[in-house]
Design an enzyme around this catalytic site. Sequence first.
Site, PDB file in Angstrom:
ATOM      1  N   ASN A  71       0.654  -1.418  -0.479  1.00 17.99           N
ATOM      2  CA  ASN A  71       0.217   0.207   0.123  1.00 17.99           C
ATOM      3  C   ASN A  71       1.420   0.933  -0.053  1.00 17.99           C
ATOM      4  OD1 ASN A  71      -1.887   2.090   0.344  1.00 17.99           O
ATOM      5  ND2 ASN A  71      -2.589   1.411   2.422  1.00 17.99           N
TER       6      ASN A  71
ATOM      7  N   LYS B 263       2.667   0.538   3.685  1.00 21.71           N
ATOM      8  CA  LYS B 263       2.495  -0.206   4.175  1.00 21.71           C
ATOM      9  C   LYS B 263       2.696  -1.596   3.281  1.00 21.71           C
ATOM     10  CE  LYS B 263      -0.548   2.702   6.982  1.00 21.71           C
ATOM     11  NZ  LYS B 263      -2.027   3.044   6.184  1.00 21.71           N
TER      12      LYS B 263
ATOM     13  N   ARG C 106      -2.644  -1.708  -3.381  1.00 23.20           N
ATOM     14  CA  ARG C 106      -4.122  -1.305  -3.123  1.00 23.20           C
ATOM     15  C   ARG C 106      -3.699   0.200  -4.384  1.00 23.20           C
ATOM     16  NH1 ARG C 106      -5.435   0.566   2.041  1.00 23.20           N
ATOM     17  NH2 ARG C 106      -8.024   1.351   1.420  1.00 23.20           N
TER      18      ARG C 106
ATOM     19  N   HIS D  50     -13.293   3.343  -0.140  1.00 25.19           N
ATOM     20  CA  HIS D  50     -13.080   2.097   0.909  1.00 25.19           C
ATOM     21  C   HIS D  50     -13.667   1.396   0.715  1.00 25.19           C
ATOM     22  CE1 HIS D  50     -13.249   5.910   4.338  1.00 25.19           C
ATOM     23  NE2 HIS D  50     -12.306   4.771   3.848  1.00 25.19           N
TER      24      HIS D  50
ATOM     25  N   HIS E 272     -17.574   2.071   7.337  1.00 29.18           N
ATOM     26  CA  HIS E 272     -16.679   2.126   7.744  1.00 29.18           C
ATOM     27  C   HIS E 272     -16.480   3.374   8.339  1.00 29.18           C
ATOM     28  CE1 HIS E 272     -11.927   0.919   6.941  1.00 29.18           C
ATOM     29  NE2 HIS E 272     -12.179   2.207   6.816  1.00 29.18           N
ATOM     30  N   LEU E 273     -16.215   3.263   9.869  1.00 30.25           N
ATOM     31  CA  LEU E 273     -15.986   4.625  10.632  1.00 30.25           C
ATOM     32  C   LEU E 273     -14.310   4.281  11.097  1.00 30.25           C
ATOM     33  CD1 LEU E 273     -19.230   4.381  12.904  1.00 30.25           C
ATOM     34  CD2 LEU E 273     -18.560   5.511  10.121  1.00 30.25           C
TER      35      LEU E 273
ATOM     36  N   GLY F  38     -11.136   7.914   7.644  1.00 32.95           N
ATOM     37  CA  GLY F  38     -12.199   8.504   6.585  1.00 32.95           C
ATOM     38  C   GLY F  38     -13.361   7.530   6.927  1.00 32.95           C
TER      39      GLY F  38
ATOM     40  N   ARG G 174     -12.102  15.932   7.826  1.00 35.28           N
ATOM     41  CA  ARG G 174     -13.109  16.276   6.377  1.00 35.28           C
ATOM     42  C   ARG G 174     -14.664  16.424   7.107  1.00 35.28           C
ATOM     43  NH1 ARG G 174     -11.472  10.802   3.482  1.00 35.28           N
ATOM     44  NH2 ARG G 174      -9.746  11.101   2.712  1.00 35.28           N
TER      45      ARG G 174
ATOM     46  N   ARG H 166     -11.303   9.450  20.724  1.00 37.14           N
ATOM     47  CA  ARG H 166     -10.930   8.344  21.991  1.00 37.14           C
ATOM     48  C   ARG H 166     -10.949  10.368  22.880  1.00 37.14           C
ATOM     49  NH1 ARG H 166      -6.552   4.896  19.944  1.00 37.14           N
ATOM     50  NH2 ARG H 166      -6.631   6.922  18.233  1.00 37.14           N
TER      51      ARG H 166
ATOM     52  N   ASN I 128     -14.602  -0.065  17.489  1.00 32.93           N
ATOM     53  CA  ASN I 128     -13.943   0.045  19.329  1.00 32.93           C
ATOM     54  C   ASN I 128     -14.906   0.726  19.825  1.00 32.93           C
ATOM     55  OD1 ASN I 128     -11.301  -1.439  19.517  1.00 32.93           O
ATOM     56  ND2 ASN I 128     -10.520   0.456  18.035  1.00 32.93           N
TER      57      ASN I 128
ATOM     58  N   GLU J  80      -8.113  -5.131   5.624  1.00 41.15           N
ATOM     59  CA  GLU J  80      -8.068  -4.409   3.926  1.00 41.15           C
ATOM     60  C   GLU J  80      -6.826  -5.203   3.007  1.00 41.15           C
ATOM     61  OE1 GLU J  80      -8.736  -0.097   5.913  1.00 41.15           O
ATOM     62  OE2 GLU J  80      -9.190  -0.223   3.566  1.00 41.15           O
TER      63      GLU J  80
HETATM   64  P1  ADP Z   1      -7.334   5.040   9.631  1.00 40.70           P
HETATM   65  O1  ADP Z   1      -9.055   6.157   8.557  1.00 40.70           O
HETATM   66  O2  ADP Z   1      -6.637   6.511   9.438  1.00 40.70           O
HETATM   67  O3  ADP Z   1      -7.486   3.741   9.000  1.00 40.70           O
HETATM   68  P2  ADP Z   1      -8.248   3.956  11.596  1.00 40.70           P
HETATM   69  O4  ADP Z   1      -9.402   2.826  11.311  1.00 40.70           O
HETATM   70  O5  ADP Z   1      -7.341   2.775  12.412  1.00 40.70           O
HETATM   71  O6  ADP Z   1      -8.522   5.005  10.333  1.00 40.70           O
HETATM   72  O7  ADP Z   1      -9.624   4.186  12.608  1.00 40.70           O
HETATM   73  C1  ADP Z   1      -9.034   5.900  12.785  1.00 40.70           C
HETATM   74  C2  ADP Z   1      -9.396   6.167  14.369  1.00 40.70           C
HETATM   75  O8  ADP Z   1     -10.343   5.246  15.125  1.00 40.70           O
HETATM   76  C3  ADP Z   1      -8.927   7.203  15.149  1.00 40.70           C
HETATM   77  O9  ADP Z   1      -8.791   8.571  14.710  1.00 40.70           O
HETATM   78  C4  ADP Z   1     -10.247   7.208  16.262  1.00 40.70           C
HETATM   79  O10 ADP Z   1     -11.007   8.648  16.279  1.00 40.70           O
HETATM   80  C5  ADP Z   1     -11.099   6.226  16.216  1.00 40.70           C
HETATM   81  N1  ADP Z   1     -10.251   5.098  17.654  1.00 40.70           N
HETATM   82  C6  ADP Z   1      -8.975   4.165  17.268  1.00 40.70           C
HETATM   83  N2  ADP Z   1      -9.487   3.936  18.501  1.00 40.70           N
HETATM   84  C7  ADP Z   1     -10.780   3.961  19.153  1.00 40.70           C
HETATM   85  C8  ADP Z   1     -11.268   2.993  20.717  1.00 40.70           C
HETATM   86  N3  ADP Z   1     -10.883   2.727  21.699  1.00 40.70           N
HETATM   87  N4  ADP Z   1     -12.147   4.242  20.555  1.00 40.70           N
HETATM   88  C9  ADP Z   1     -12.833   5.089  19.842  1.00 40.70           C
HETATM   89  N5  ADP Z   1     -12.154   5.921  18.426  1.00 40.70           N
HETATM   90  C10 ADP Z   1     -11.200   5.190  17.985  1.00 40.70           C
END
Ligand code: ADP
Length: 399
Positions: A7, A14, A90, A179, A207-208, A211, A240, A283, A333, A383
């Site tokens: 990636n 990565k 990717r 995504h 997908h949260l 992004g 965003r 967090r 999470n 992914e």
């Molecule tokens: P990316 O889009 O960069 O791949 P990720 O899927 O790793 O992102 O998600 C990153 C985001 O997830 C962080 O900015 C944070 O807001 C959130 N996050 C990560 N761990 C936790 C957690 N334990 N509780 C709540 N939110 C979390």
Amino acid sequence: MRILVLNSGSSSLKYRLYERDAWTVLVDGVIGRIGEAAGDARHRWRDADGTVHERHETTPVPDHEAALRRLTDRLDAQGALGGLEAIGHRVVHGGERFHCPVRIDAAVIEAIREVIPLAPLHNPANLEGIEVAQRLFAGVPQVAVFDTAFHQTLPQAAWRYALPDALYTQHGIRRYGFHGISHAYVTRAAAQWLGRPLETLALVSLHLGNGASAAAVLEGRCVETSMGMTPLEGLVMGTRSGDLDPAVPLFLQREGGMDAEAVDHLLNHESGLKGLCGTNDLREVHRRIAAGDAAARQALEVYCHRIRKYVGAYAAVLGRLDALIFTAGVGENDTEVRRHVCQGLDILGIRLDAQRNATPSGGIRRISADDSRVDVLVVPTDEEREIARATAELLDSDK
Ligand code: ADP
């Protein structure tokens, strides 16, 4: 046999090397800060006896070629390069041309280059990774797996913007969605976990991460998604804005004295949760809410309201709903976000079980109540694994 997943971003590479039989990760890591004065590379590998080792390097890495050389040296040192069957890359934007993963050849490279105007940051970096890998691994089949491809099944009613036709035909201005690799992975994993064929299910996938996007998947085909021509459309994200009245950027240029670059930066990097309350990390948003920060509380409300609105809209698009999937950093999470999003969705047959929602677990789990008509699932995304799987599938079908 082994499959290497790459990636390649503008300043990072990565990678993950899989042993294909059991999809064991042999080596993985990220070579960051490419082109900067000090490097930042992290490698992790597994011994024959299963012990995991880690190494951090700060030697500068001038460019992608040097990064990939560094990677091959590392893989060589671990004796991991033997049996390398293919490399899966990717690629963020495949335009309308790519509906599925493809073997990379000169025509594919040209097609990825052609859509650079639609993904000016990502596609050049992806291409650089591909071209260097072709030089360093001559003879090893290389496969491109696109973030947009999963959404190419969208019906025209969903992908069209209500703009003059020439903007689409001449400039490719339409909705593409992103995504897709993650939405493909989690919807398939959810169907497997439910023990039901994907071809029978109506799913909404959320997908949260930093992004964020939603996808509506009907009988295995994506029929709606929240990101558009670029990843800026749709849900509120870390930095965003997501959906916006299109008059806002015009207003900012006419009345706010901003040029196009400044508006671009504002909407992509200074908006979303960060714009609303000063941090893009949920967090931290929760910590601030606990400390009584009103802006953080409001940011969470805006964030969850937008997601809820999309879930309702996508249930209408699908006509029915079997499962709602939460994935990525926040989705996997954040108990509070999931609770907030699902609140009041009884009307769609969505009812959470508070205790299941609050109980963390590494794998896939159901967080809906037993009497919920819709299964609400947390499905960890992967992914890289999806890219490796898709690469292997393509090679097998070519044999
Ligand atoms: P990316 O889009 O960069 O791949 P990720 O899927 O790793 O992102 O998600 C990153 C985001 O997830 C962080 O900015 C944070 O807001 C959130 N996050 C990560 N761990 C936790 C957690 N334990 N509780 C709540 N939110 C979390």
